[in-house]
Structures are given as C-alpha cells and as structure tokens.
Scaffold this active site. Structure first.
Site, PDB file in Angstrom:
ATOM      1  N   SER A 237       0.861  -1.179   0.000  1.00  0.00           N
ATOM      2  CA  SER A 237       0.000   0.000   0.000  1.00  0.00           C
ATOM      3  C   SER A 237       0.906   1.240   0.000  1.00  0.00           C
ATOM      4  O   SER A 237       2.126   1.102  -0.203  1.00  0.00           O
ATOM      5  CB  SER A 237      -0.877  -0.058   1.249  1.00  0.00           C
ATOM      6  OG  SER A 237      -1.782   0.993   1.213  1.00  0.00           O
TER       7      SER A 237
ATOM      8  N   LYS B  74      -2.452  10.122  -8.321  1.00  0.00           N
ATOM      9  CA  LYS B  74      -2.951   8.955  -7.583  1.00  0.00           C
ATOM     10  C   LYS B  74      -4.356   8.688  -8.090  1.00  0.00           C
ATOM     11  O   LYS B  74      -5.293   9.427  -7.802  1.00  0.00           O
ATOM     12  CB  LYS B  74      -2.964   9.219  -6.081  1.00  0.00           C
ATOM     13  CG  LYS B  74      -3.327   7.969  -5.294  1.00  0.00           C
ATOM     14  CD  LYS B  74      -3.067   8.157  -3.819  1.00  0.00           C
ATOM     15  CE  LYS B  74      -3.213   6.852  -3.053  1.00  0.00           C
ATOM     16  NZ  LYS B  74      -4.440   6.123  -3.280  1.00  0.00           N
TER      17      LYS B  74
ATOM     18  N   ARG C 272      -5.525  -6.676  -6.024  1.00  0.00           N
ATOM     19  CA  ARG C 272      -4.499  -6.548  -4.984  1.00  0.00           C
ATOM     20  C   ARG C 272      -4.874  -7.387  -3.761  1.00  0.00           C
ATOM     21  O   ARG C 272      -4.012  -7.987  -3.133  1.00  0.00           O
ATOM     22  CB  ARG C 272      -4.359  -5.074  -4.604  1.00  0.00           C
ATOM     23  CG  ARG C 272      -3.426  -4.844  -3.447  1.00  0.00           C
ATOM     24  CD  ARG C 272      -3.180  -3.369  -3.202  1.00  0.00           C
ATOM     25  NE  ARG C 272      -2.405  -3.205  -1.994  1.00  0.00           N
ATOM     26  CZ  ARG C 272      -2.930  -3.119  -0.773  1.00  0.00           C
ATOM     27  NH1 ARG C 272      -4.234  -3.150  -0.614  1.00  0.00           N
ATOM     28  NH2 ARG C 272      -2.156  -2.987   0.279  1.00  0.00           N
TER      29      ARG C 272
HETATM   30  S1  IVH Z   1       2.334   3.117  -6.444  1.00  0.00           S
HETATM   31  C1  IVH Z   1       4.565   0.207  -3.852  1.00  0.00           C
HETATM   32  N1  IVH Z   1       1.142   4.881  -7.993  1.00  0.00           N
HETATM   33  O1  IVH Z   1      -2.995   3.670  -4.374  1.00  0.00           O
HETATM   34  C2  IVH Z   1       3.821   1.356  -4.472  1.00  0.00           C
HETATM   35  N2  IVH Z   1      -0.175   3.599  -6.515  1.00  0.00           N
HETATM   36  O2  IVH Z   1      -3.061   3.829  -1.502  1.00  0.00           O
HETATM   37  C3  IVH Z   1       2.500   0.966  -4.836  1.00  0.00           C
HETATM   38  N3  IVH Z   1      -2.575   4.081  -6.674  1.00  0.00           N
HETATM   39  O3  IVH Z   1      -2.941   0.247  -3.845  1.00  0.00           O
HETATM   40  C4  IVH Z   1       1.620   1.955  -5.374  1.00  0.00           C
HETATM   41  N4  IVH Z   1      -2.442   5.597  -8.258  1.00  0.00           N
HETATM   42  O4  IVH Z   1      -3.624   0.978  -6.192  1.00  0.00           O
HETATM   43  C5  IVH Z   1       0.979   3.951  -7.042  1.00  0.00           C
HETATM   44  N5  IVH Z   1       0.211   6.457  -9.437  1.00  0.00           N
HETATM   45  C6  IVH Z   1       0.067   5.517  -8.490  1.00  0.00           C
HETATM   46  C7  IVH Z   1      -1.198   5.180  -7.975  1.00  0.00           C
HETATM   47  C8  IVH Z   1      -1.273   4.211  -6.976  1.00  0.00           C
HETATM   48  C9  IVH Z   1      -3.256   4.923  -7.457  1.00  0.00           C
HETATM   49  C10 IVH Z   1      -3.188   3.189  -5.655  1.00  0.00           C
HETATM   50  C11 IVH Z   1      -2.643   1.807  -5.645  1.00  0.00           C
HETATM   51  C12 IVH Z   1      -2.400   1.459  -4.206  1.00  0.00           C
HETATM   52  C13 IVH Z   1      -3.076   2.567  -3.499  1.00  0.00           C
HETATM   53  C14 IVH Z   1      -2.382   2.858  -2.209  1.00  0.00           C
END
Ligand code: IVH
Length: 684
Positions: free
Chosen positions: A83, A116, A137
């Site tokens: 996460s 995000k 996930r």
């Molecule tokens: S990186 C180890 N990049 O946010 C890093 N996550 O709150 C993993 N998410 O479960 C995530 N946009 O599904 C990353 N540009 C982005 C993202 C992103 C949405 C989501 C992802 C994760 C969640 C965590």
C-alpha cells in the site's frame, strides 16, 4: 489441417486489430473508422468460428467476455503488492523527503510523480509477451484471479508490443473509469432502474467483481499502469534503472500511463507539481485523489526498502475530499430522454472544492427509498471530477421531526400523462411524451407531426441515439458535414435530407408543429383548434388555462396539459429553440376572423386637439375593437377625431377628403350604434 494462409490471415487480423485497439484506446488517435474496424473484426470472428483449432484466449475477439464463472479463485502475488503511506499536507511531504535524504545520504533526490488514480489496484501478468493472468491486490499478499474480466478491458494489451519481449512481466496499475464514462454509465443505470455507483472507483471495483465477463465487457473500464512486480528478460531482471525508465518501458510495450506523470528534480518541485495538479484536478478525464511521489532511482528504492505495509521510497499526497454536508431543501423532477422521472436535489448552496453546488442528482425512486432521503434532511454530497454532484447519505441525527418520505408525482411534469411506478423508477406513460427524445423525434417528423418526407425514421433514431439530435429543434440546425460522418450517408442523401428539413421549415403549418410536439391529448384536431385561435406558439404560451378552456372543442384535460407543457422548462426551451432556428409558423385564422367581425375592423383613426380622455386611451379603445390608430394625416386615415382646439390637422384632413368627427360621434362608432347625425366640422 489449417492451411498456412488461413493461419497467417488470422495472425495478421489479430495484429491489425490489436494495433487499432491501441491507437483508439491508449493513444486516443484512431487511424480507421469504426466501420472499417468492424469489417476486420467480423472477418476474424468468421475465420475463428470455422477454425476452432486456431483458438487463442488473447484474440481481440475474446474481449467481449465468455461464459459466467461460479466464483473467483485466490491468487497469491509473487511479490507483495504494498500500500502507500499518506501525506496530508506539505509539512508531512517535506518531512518525508528529509528522511529519504538522510537515509540515502544526499539531498539530491529526484522523484517520479504521477496522479494517484482513484480506482482498483490490479496486477496483470505476461509470459513471453502474452497476457496470462490478472489479479486484484486483495490484502497485498493474496488477491482474486480476475483474468477473464480483465481481458475485456479495451486498453489492456493482450500481446505486448515490440520484438524483444520480456519472458515475464508483472505490471501493476489501477483499473479506472473516466468521469465522462462514469456519468453516462450511472445515467444509464438510473434510467434502467439498476444500481447506481457512488463514484468511479466503486463502479470500477463492482465491474471487476462481476462473475459474468460479458457484464464487465459492457463497462467502460481502463487500466492505467503505474509500476511493476517481477520483470525478467534474457535470463535476468529488465534493465530499468529508474522509475522513469520503467514507465517509458511500459508505454513502449503498449500500456496506458497517466500523461500527467513527470520527473521532479527536487522535493520543492514535487510540492509545485502537487499544487498544479490540484488546480487541474477537475479538468482531468479521470478521478484522482492526490499525487504519488516515488524516488526515481531504483537502487535508492531498494536501499530504502519497505515498512510492514508501504514502501519507504514513496508517499501519497492526498487532495482534500470532494465531500460536504448540506440541507436538502427540495426535490425537483426532471424527465429524462426515456421518460424516466429523475429526482434532482435542490440544496442549500455550499462550496465544494472551489465550486458552489446547489443541485445534485438523486438518480431515481429506488435510490431515494434505499437511502430514505427526505426534504429537510442534512445530507452528505460529493463531487467527483466534473461529474454531476451526488447525494450520498443522510445524517439521521439531524432529521427534522416533520420530515416525510418523498412522494413522486402521479402526473408527468412535462406532458401531464399519468406516471407508472415499476418499484424502482417512475416513468411517464405517454409514448410520445416530448421528453422521450427519440420517440418524440420520430413522432415529430411523422405524418402525425410535420410530415417531413425524406427524413427517414431510422436516421432520426440513429441521430437521437448518438445524441446529435437532442430535441426536435436540433433537426433545423443539422449540417451536412455532420451527416457525412456516417458511413452510409452519401453526399446526395445528405443533401436531400437537409433539403427535406428546409422544406418542412418553410412550409410547416402551425397546427402540424403543435401536433408534432406530442403533448398529451393534443392530436391533429386539438392542434388545428389551437392554430386557428392563436397567432403563434408564444401566444399559446401566454394563454391562461381559462383562455385555453374557452376554445370550443378544447376540454379541461386538454387545456391543462397544453398549459402544463407550454409552461414546463422543456416547453419553454423548445419554443426558444424553434424561434432561434427559424421554425416559426403563424396561424391565428380564427383570431383574425374574429377580429374582422369587430365593429372597427380595418378602420384607421387619427386623434387631434384636446379630448375628454387621454390620447393613448382613445387609441386603445380603437384597437380593442379591431381598428388601428395613425400618427399623421394621410389618405389611409378613415376618421380624424377632432377635440377642442384642433389645429392644422383638420385643414389637411379636409383637403384629403378624410372624414372629420367629434368625440361623441367617435363614441357612437365604438358602440356600433348608428351614427348620430354626422356632425361634420362644417357644422361647428
Ligand atoms: S504506487 C509500492 N502509484 O494507491 C507502491 N499507486 O493507496 C504501490 N494508486 O494500492 C503503489 N495511483 O492501487 C501507485 N500512481 C500511483 C497510484 C497508486 C493509485 C493506488 C494503488 C495502491 C493505493 C495505495
């Protein structure tokens, strides 16, 4: 045995279709028309049906979804899907960046920043360039195998691009629905009395969890890549030294990535990027709830490692939520394109993420009942991207004692027909209710309406389906170039189509226009009566219910629905639109005829000198009896009414042979009495 030419053709068609899918869904830059795509698709489907031995689960034809599943099986991720930790403000961001700088021993850390995305986290797996599995996930360790549903996601490559394919590639990303697609999906669901979603994320998650892949296929899902799990090529890990290289690599392999992503040279630049994206947030095609900043250098990432739940090299910077509470002041009903009565919440105006919100959708009767929204309630509302605000829930602690459940109208607010309640929705029963756009448009062009020969019903239906036509008035601003976009519309047909519309505009009698509107109880006969009695549509709109009722042949019910329609939002808008496009026939034969029976019909009066009444009053007396008032002496004047101290006008009138009378004689004329002995001025 399959001849090699068939196998080659199948392979070539698959390649072409994959290519065009990518152009359309990932690059948003199609090279061929939908019709051309269909031709290729149909050829491939036919060849596959004739040659089952050439079956391939990753054929573009498989994106439509197969048989429903019993359930989903668990899938254990080879590498944990972590996460993200959240940063709620800039202080938290700079504190994070300082920790990173201390850990890696330099403050010169670059960050890859991307939006995000607010959807559902997903892992998609490729072996030797071919899509083999997709899993949610879940808890990060174990997710659900949703391979069959993900195969229907149109922008997901089923075969990776390029020649040098990785042996193994695990791509992580977010399954999302664009704001525009979300609004259309919810509108469709509300009209069909089906479940509506609170936001694009719920819609995406709900769609992926469908057991029937055909349902998933019908949802406008997209996959946006943001990272990787295992990535192997040539016997070792793929050489992607930075996050930026990963993203560029994924893009080359055919994945959609957020175009807003960028490399920031410092923590300050990240803060600037955050501010900028927050400003652009509402204009973006997808719902985003913040920015994710990731250390760009992957060696640094490795050195920083993970906590129990999140990487130490990434932080999610969240935007403030687009939700707030306000009072539900009233519920207004709008009638949709299919005749479904849509309740709209009228709210105490409240600011929500920089915009004042005073209306929000309540979708349908089922939604109001399920949430028990009542007028007077304090409700939680949400704005997602540029989507229409929604009412999410009610705060029961704040409910006033006298709040009653909302009761839907038993009459359609557009055409006054009775409504039908199917449990979830309330629908207008009038098949040609003016709100039912496509049905009404077809009625409008038919013999019962404008009788527009050369304007085919199939075309009208198609143009209405495509929302080129949103009201009958739109027909009259239709351009040839719009029609030519349709494969089956040639130059000549488009010209004929437009000519037929122009002809109708020039020739349509008022009664046909009225009859074409589809107002309840107003068929040809009532339309003719209205056209006889009123000058134009505006005159009908101005008429009171009593005036309408007084028309011989128009009953109470008919008068009521005419009055309702002409005073509805839809009726008012339509009149303005007709006026604007120049569809404005006049009628009023009866009115004219009635006027001709008036005692002063066709007579022109001119007043001079001091009269016992004000001059404009005298003129009004003339006009009320069908006469007209002139401003100066001419041969057109029938009577010069001379008061005291009359001047030069009298001389002039005498010269021109105009009859000159005094005010008493004028009054006698008004009362249609035989004129008293003409007191010509000569007798004065
Ligand atoms: S990186 C180890 N990049 O946010 C890093 N996550 O709150 C993993 N998410 O479960 C995530 N946009 O599904 C990353 N540009 C982005 C993202 C992103 C949405 C989501 C992802 C994760 C969640 C965590």
């Amino acid at each position: 045995m399959v001849s090699s030419t068939v196998a080659e053709r199948v392979a070539s068609l698959r390649e072409q279709l994959d290519y065009h899918n990518h152009r359309y869904y990932v690059l948003d830059d199609p090279e061929i028309t939908d019709a051309e795509y269909d031709v290729l698709f149909r050829e491939l489907s036919a060849l596959e049906a004739a040659h089952p031995e050439l079956d391939d689960p990753n054929s573009p034809t498989k994106r439509v979804g197969g048989e429903p599943a019993q359930g989903f099986t668990a899938y254990e991720h080879a590498e944990r899907m972590y996460s993200l930790d959240n940063g709620m403000d800039m202080d938290e961001w700079f504190a994070f960046a300082e920790r990173v700088a201390r850990s890696v021993g330099t403050s010169e850390v670059m960050y890859w920043t991307d939006p995000k995305m607010d959807g559902l986290a997903m892992e998609v797996i490729y072996e030797n360039g071919r899509f083999v599995r997709a899993a949610t996930r879940g808890d990060g360790i174990t997710g659900e195998d949703v391979t069959r549903n993900m195969r229907t996601v149109m922008n997901l490559p089923l075969t990776l691009h390029g020649d040098n394919q990785p042996e193994l590639l695990e791509v992580r990303g977010e399954v999302v629905i664009s704001n525009k697609d979300f609004a259309a999906l919810n509108a469709r669901h509300a009209e069909a009395g089906e479940k509506v979603f609170a936001n694009p994320r719920n819609a995406a998650a709900g769609s992926i969890r469908q057991l029937d892949p055909k349902v998933a296929a019908s949802r406008p899902l997209r996959f946006m890549a943001y990272g990787i799990g295992r990535a192997e090529q040539g016997g070792g890990p793929i050489d992607w030294p930075t996050q930026r290289a990963v993203m560029e690599g994924l893009k080359k392999l055919g994945f959609a990535v957020a175009p807003e992503a960028r490399l920031c040279a410092s923590s300050r630049e990240v803060a600037e990027y955050f501010r900028q994206l927050q400003e652009e947030r509402d204009g973006l095609p997808f719902e985003i709830d913040g920015v994710v900043a990731k250390v760009n250098d992957r060696e640094m990432q490795e050195a920083l490692g993970f906590t129990a739940r999140a990487p130490r090299w990434a932080l999610a910077l969240k935007f403030p939520a687009h939700q707030t509470k306000t009072r539900l002041e009233n519920i207004r009903i709008q009638v949709g394109r299919t005749g479904v009565l849509t309740p709209v919440a009228e709210l105490s105006p409240v600011e929500l993420a920089g915009v004042v919100v005073s209306n929000a959708t309540l979708h349908n009767k089922g939604y109001i009942e399920a949430h028990d929204f009542r007028i007077g309630d304090t409700v939680l509302i949400q704005r997602a991207g540029d989507v229409i605000p929604q009412v999410l829930s009610v705060d029961l602690d704040e409910r006033p004692d006298n709040a009653e459940p909302y009761v839907f109208p038993e009459q359609c607010p557009v055409c006054d027909s009775s409504t039908i309640d199917d449990g979830k929705r309330v629908i207008c029963s009038n098949p040609v209710c003016p709100a039912k756009i496509d049905k009404n448009l077809i009625h409008f062009v038919s013999k019962a309406g404008l009788d527009m020969e050369g304007v085919g019903k199939k075309w009208v239906q198609k143009l209405a389906d495509d929302e080129v036509l949103n009201s009958p008035a739109d027909l009259f601003s239709l351009e040839k170039i719009t029609l030519l976009k349709y494969e089956r519309m040639g130059d000549k047909s488009a010209e004929n189509f437009i000519a037929a519309i122009e002809k109708a505009k020039a020739d349509a009698p008022l009664w046909r226009l009225i009859s074409g509107l589809g107002i309840k109880h107003v068929g040809e006969q009532a339309a003719r009566l209205l056209a006889d009695n009123f000058e134009d549509l505006r005159a009908i709109q101005r008429a009171t219910f009593d005036e309408l009722k007084e028309i011989k042949g128009v009953g109470d019910k008919t008068a009521e629905s005419i009055h309702l329609f002409f005073n509805s939002d839809l009726g008012t808008e339509l009149l303005t639109a007709f006026e604007r496009v120049g569809l404005w026939p006049t009628g009023g034969a009866k009115a004219a005829e009635a006027a001709s029976e008036l005692p002063l019909a066709g007579k022109v009066f001119l007043f001079t000198g001091t009269l016992p009444v004000k001059r404009d009053e005298a003129q009004a007396m003339v006009e009320a009896r069908g006469g007209a008032a002139a401003k100066s002496v001419s041969k057109k004047v029938d009577f010069l009414v001379a008061g005291e101290k009359a001047g030069s006008k009298v001389d002039k009138a005498r010269k021109l042979g105009v009859e000159i009378i005094d005010f008493d004689a004028f009054l006698a004329l008004l009362q249609d009495r035989p004129q008293p002995k003409a007191k010509s001025l000569l007798d004065f």
